[in-house]
Design a protein around this motif. Structure first.
Motif, mmCIF file in Angstrom:
data_model
loop_
_atom_site.group_PDB
_atom_site.id
_atom_site.type_symbol
_atom_site.label_atom_id
_atom_site.label_comp_id
_atom_site.label_asym_id
_atom_site.label_seq_id
_atom_site.Cartn_x
_atom_site.Cartn_y
_atom_site.Cartn_z
ATOM 1 N N LEU A 138 0.838 -8.190 16.104
ATOM 2 C CA LEU A 138 0.383 -8.304 14.724
ATOM 3 C C LEU A 138 -0.084 -6.949 14.198
ATOM 4 C CD1 LEU A 138 0.232 -10.502 12.614
ATOM 5 C CD2 LEU A 138 -2.139 -10.917 13.270
ATOM 6 N N HIS A 139 -0.743 -6.166 15.054
ATOM 7 C CA HIS A 139 -1.191 -4.832 14.648
ATOM 8 C C HIS A 139 0.009 -3.929 14.354
ATOM 9 C CE1 HIS A 139 -3.616 -1.179 14.477
ATOM 10 N NE2 HIS A 139 -2.752 -0.623 15.313
ATOM 11 N N GLN A 140 1.021 -3.981 15.209
ATOM 12 C CA GLN A 140 2.203 -3.157 14.984
ATOM 13 C C GLN A 140 2.917 -3.555 13.697
ATOM 14 O OE1 GLN A 140 4.380 -3.734 18.653
ATOM 15 N NE2 GLN A 140 3.396 -1.983 19.659
ATOM 16 N N TRP A 141 3.054 -4.857 13.485
ATOM 17 C CA TRP A 141 3.704 -5.324 12.255
ATOM 18 C C TRP A 141 2.901 -4.894 11.035
ATOM 19 C CZ3 TRP A 141 1.951 -8.671 8.437
ATOM 20 C CH2 TRP A 141 2.915 -9.106 7.514
ATOM 21 N N HIS A 142 1.586 -5.015 11.126
ATOM 22 C CA HIS A 142 0.722 -4.635 10.009
ATOM 23 C C HIS A 142 0.899 -3.157 9.670
ATOM 24 C CE1 HIS A 142 -3.361 -3.374 8.432
ATOM 25 N NE2 HIS A 142 -2.995 -4.294 7.570
ATOM 26 N N THR A 192 3.541 -1.408 10.169
ATOM 27 C CA THR A 192 4.863 -1.272 9.547
ATOM 28 C C THR A 192 4.800 -1.606 8.064
ATOM 29 O OG1 THR A 192 5.985 -1.820 11.616
ATOM 30 C CG2 THR A 192 7.245 -2.118 9.589
ATOM 31 N N ILE A 193 4.077 -2.646 7.718
ATOM 32 C CA ILE A 193 3.960 -3.048 6.316
ATOM 33 C C ILE A 193 3.209 -1.999 5.511
ATOM 34 C CG2 ILE A 193 3.019 -4.799 4.756
ATOM 35 C CD1 ILE A 193 5.509 -5.617 6.404
ATOM 36 N N ILE A 194 2.130 -1.471 6.074
ATOM 37 C CA ILE A 194 1.370 -0.428 5.380
ATOM 38 C C ILE A 194 2.268 0.786 5.128
ATOM 39 C CG2 ILE A 194 -0.556 1.187 5.580
ATOM 40 C CD1 ILE A 194 -1.431 -1.679 5.047
ATOM 41 N N GLN A 195 3.037 1.189 6.126
ATOM 42 C CA GLN A 195 3.938 2.332 5.963
ATOM 43 C C GLN A 195 5.038 2.048 4.953
ATOM 44 O OE1 GLN A 195 5.237 3.113 9.973
ATOM 45 N NE2 GLN A 195 3.163 3.640 10.683
ATOM 46 N N LYS A 196 5.525 0.826 4.938
ATOM 47 C CA LYS A 196 6.567 0.465 3.981
ATOM 48 C C LYS A 196 6.034 0.560 2.555
ATOM 49 C CE LYS A 196 10.198 -3.002 3.333
ATOM 50 N NZ LYS A 196 11.309 -2.271 3.936
ATOM 51 N N MET A 197 4.818 0.084 2.339
ATOM 52 C CA MET A 197 4.225 0.200 1.004
ATOM 53 C C MET A 197 4.057 1.662 0.617
ATOM 54 S SD MET A 197 1.459 -2.918 0.696
ATOM 55 C CE MET A 197 0.519 -2.481 2.169
ATOM 56 N N GLN A 198 3.637 2.473 1.558
ATOM 57 C CA GLN A 198 3.461 3.900 1.262
ATOM 58 C C GLN A 198 4.786 4.566 0.910
ATOM 59 O OE1 GLN A 198 1.480 5.186 4.854
ATOM 60 N NE2 GLN A 198 -0.565 4.653 4.078
ATOM 61 N N SER A 199 5.892 4.082 1.520
ATOM 62 C CA SER A 199 7.199 4.635 1.185
ATOM 63 C C SER A 199 7.585 4.330 -0.253
ATOM 64 C CB SER A 199 8.266 4.100 2.144
ATOM 65 O OG SER A 199 8.572 2.732 1.869
ATOM 66 N N PHE A 200 6.968 3.324 -0.841
ATOM 67 C CA PHE A 200 7.190 2.987 -2.246
ATOM 68 C C PHE A 200 6.091 3.598 -3.135
ATOM 69 C CE2 PHE A 200 9.694 -0.514 -0.371
ATOM 70 C CZ PHE A 200 10.831 -0.467 -1.178
ATOM 71 N N ASN A 201 5.345 4.551 -2.593
ATOM 72 C CA ASN A 201 4.253 5.206 -3.319
ATOM 73 C C ASN A 201 3.181 4.197 -3.731
ATOM 74 O OD1 ASN A 201 2.769 7.288 -4.563
ATOM 75 N ND2 ASN A 201 3.754 6.920 -6.545
ATOM 76 N N LEU A 202 2.811 3.343 -2.792
ATOM 77 C CA LEU A 202 1.762 2.368 -3.042
ATOM 78 C C LEU A 202 0.828 2.332 -1.842
ATOM 79 C CD1 LEU A 202 0.563 0.070 -4.772
ATOM 80 C CD2 LEU A 202 2.108 -1.503 -3.588
ATOM 81 N N ALA A 204 -5.660 -6.302 9.388
ATOM 82 C CA ALA A 204 -4.795 -7.371 9.882
ATOM 83 C C ALA A 204 -5.526 -8.703 10.025
ATOM 84 C CB ALA A 204 -4.186 -6.962 11.223
ATOM 85 N N THR A 205 -6.837 -8.677 9.988
ATOM 86 C CA THR A 205 -7.603 -9.914 10.158
ATOM 87 C C THR A 205 -7.419 -10.862 8.972
ATOM 88 O OG1 THR A 205 -9.514 -8.760 9.231
ATOM 89 C CG2 THR A 205 -9.360 -8.885 11.636
ATOM 90 N N ALA A 206 -6.892 -10.361 7.854
ATOM 91 C CA ALA A 206 -6.729 -11.187 6.658
ATOM 92 C C ALA A 206 -5.320 -11.739 6.534
ATOM 93 C CB ALA A 206 -7.082 -10.384 5.411
ATOM 94 N N ILE A 207 -4.559 -11.789 7.639
ATOM 95 C CA ILE A 207 -3.175 -12.267 7.617
ATOM 96 C C ILE A 207 -3.121 -13.701 8.144
ATOM 97 C CG2 ILE A 207 -0.845 -11.918 8.517
ATOM 98 C CD1 ILE A 207 -1.569 -8.940 8.832
ATOM 99 N N THR A 208 -2.413 -14.560 7.406
ATOM 100 C CA THR A 208 -2.122 -15.908 7.875
ATOM 101 C C THR A 208 -0.685 -15.926 8.370
ATOM 102 O OG1 THR A 208 -3.587 -16.794 6.145
ATOM 103 C CG2 THR A 208 -2.188 -18.356 7.305
ATOM 104 N N THR A 209 -0.465 -16.423 9.566
ATOM 105 C CA THR A 209 0.846 -16.392 10.209
ATOM 106 C C THR A 209 1.401 -17.809 10.379
ATOM 107 O OG1 THR A 209 -0.062 -16.547 12.435
ATOM 108 C CG2 THR A 209 0.107 -14.333 11.476
#
Length: 519
Positions: free
Chosen positions: A402-406, A408-418, A426-431
């Motif tokens: 979950l930490h690794q996936w999280h 990845t998502i943070i980096q993906k958002m940054q690639s979109f300048n966000l 990651a504690t606020a994720i529902t799976t």
């Protein structure tokens, strides 16, 4: 007879009694319609709040929605409140959205779709040229025709019948080509749009019902028309709608019991007779509405006597699920609308992973900026919900994965300048496994059965079951998933119950003013 003209105005000891299991929107709507008709209703909810999948998580900016984010097909809710002598606008503030959604691709291209179809057409012309504008207009005509054709014989019909639909289509031969019955959604969109980005964009509507555009029938493109017909933000968040429905039910006399755990449904003499709670309490009823995933009945989770209900739910594939990240932060970089979709460069990659039962390595991101589109400037600390598709039946999450996936998502958002400050944790994720815990027997699926295949819509269980006195409502029953559809399912359930009560019991219908009878 229609339920809206029926009332069971009898002394309390003679009134029909109904028990509704599950206070999601389908359960709330069922309780409202039955109580408005004079039925004595008890509504049971295993959680400490009503709303079902309309749920929130706490944050420093207040409750953050962690489920549905906007309202479409508002006439369904207008009708619900009117059935109880109320007005939707007196209970919630709905804010129409001028921008339906903002779409962004890794190459930097960006497209807003608008409530005004001419604005959308102009935006697509600027985005992809005049040919794409022409294709878009044709697509809108096609999806409008499909929606109008399927609305009555499918969505608004209590029991969708293939024969009725076939006769309807044969009487309108042009619909056959518009349905593209031998095509998947993705294949039909590839033919419809010369720009692959537009095919990718409109293909995402399959995910609204937990499916893949590569496996869902082409007719599901009609979902676009539902969104194009209007999107509303509920002031304060979608949970305000669930709260308003709960308040209306209580005002009608519904006995709402939270933290109520159902042990089993009693079936005696071939008829559903009562609901047993884990406390040992027995609640007798003339009608029982189960507003949960019908798979829970088929699996025996509510007693062996109900295993005959919806047995197909144990065989057919489940819909997709999601990882949902709910948090408060201050955004930096790219300007956001209320609805934002950030696509991956490869439209097929995430669906290949989903079909293989894997968490997508390169998912598209849906980001709801919950405090945008509210007719006022957003606060410094805003509420956000990020949704990515995930398979149901997913293996339990490890902290490492979950930490690794999280990350990845943070980096993906940054690639979109966000980016966000503070960075969400990651504690606020529902799976999916968490969703299965919240909604037992779903296997984490958020939309019930899979929508894949031409006959998927006919495989869903309907309001009436094989056990007299037991009825179904919610996104796992016909007409399917989504807040409006679950609300429509409640109408089907209420109509069935009230018709059955007046035709088989001693509870006589009330005479209407002017001598009109409801019988």
């Amino acid at each position: 007879m229609t339920f809206s003209r029926t009332r069971f105005d009898k002394p309390a000891q003679q009134r029909a009694r109904a028990v509704v299991i599950g206070a999601g929107v389908g359960g709330l709507a069922s309780a409202i319609r039955l109580a408005a008709a004079g039925v004595e209703v008890t509504l049971l909810e295993r959680h400490n709040h009503a709303g079902g999948k309309i749920r929130t998580l706490p944050s420093d900016a207040g409750p953050v929605d962690a489920g549905p984010t906007v309202l479409t097909l508002r006439h369904v809710f207008d009708d619900l409140f009117q059935s109880a002598g109320a007005r939707l606008d007196d209970h919630v503030t709905l804010i129409p959205q001028t921008i339906l959604a903002r779409h962004v691709w890794p190459d930097g291209s960006e497209l807003d779709l608008h409530a005004n179809p001419e604005d959308s057409a102009a935006a697509i012309r600027a985005f992809a040229g005049s040919r794409s504008e022409t294709e878009f207009r044709a697509f809108c005509d096609r999806t409008r025709a499909l929606f109008n054709a399927f609305d009555a014989p499918m969505m608004r019909a209590a029991v969708p019948r293939l024969g009725a639909l076939t006769r309807h289509v044969l009487s309108n031969p042009h619909l056959i080509g518009q349905m593209a019955p031998l095509s998947t959604m993705a294949r039909a969109l590839k033919r419809q749009f010369s720009d692959p980005r537009l095919a990718q964009l409109f293909g995402r509507y399959a995910t609204y019902v937990g499916g893949s555009p590569y496996r869902s029938p082409a007719v599901l493109a009609l979902i676009w028309h539902a969104e194009a017909s209007g999107v509303w933000v509920v002031k304060g968040g979608m949970h305000k709608l669930a709260g308003a429905m709960s308040e209306l039910a209580a005002a009608l006399g519904v006995d709402i019991r939270l933290n109520a755990h159902v042990d089993r449904i009693e079936v005696r003499g071939g008829h559903a007779r009562a609901v047993h709670l884990d406390t040992g309490a027995r609640l007798p009823a003339d009608a029982i509405v189960f507003n949960g995933d019908p798979r829970a009945l088929a699996s025996g989770a509510l007693g062996d006597a109900c295993r005959t209900i919806a047995p197909q739910t144990l065989r057919v594939p489940r819909s997709y699920s999601a990882r949902v990240h709910s948090f408060a932060a201050t955004p930096q970089g790219r300007e956001l609308a209320h609805h934002n979709v950030f696509f991956d460069a490869d439209p097929a990659s995430e669906f290949t992973d989903l079909q293989a039962g894997r968490i997508p390595r390169n998912p598209s991101l849906y980001i709801c900026a919950e405090d945008r589109g509210q007719d006022h400037a957003p606060p410094t600390l805003e509420r956000f919900e990020i949704i990515t598709n995930a398979p149901a039946n997913a293996a339990p999450d490890t902290d490492k994965d979950l930490h690794q996936w999280h990350q990845t998502i943070i980096q993906k958002m940054q690639s979109f300048n966000l980016s966000f400050s503070p960075t969400p944790q990651a504690t606020a994720i529902t799976t999916p496994p968490m969703f299965n815990g919240l909604f037992p027997e779903t296997q984490g699926a958020l939309y019930g059965q899979s929508p894949h295949g031409m006959m998927a819509a006919f495989a869903r269980p309907t309001a009436r079951t094989a056990i007299p006195g037991l009825y179904l409502a919610g996104g796992g029953a016909h007409p399917g998933a989504g807040v409006p559809m679950a609300t429509l399912s409640a109408r089907h359930a209420a109509e069935a119950i009230l018709n059955d009560l007046t035709s088989t019991s001693t509870f006589a219908p009330m005479a209407m003013p002017g001598g009109m009878s409801t019988a």
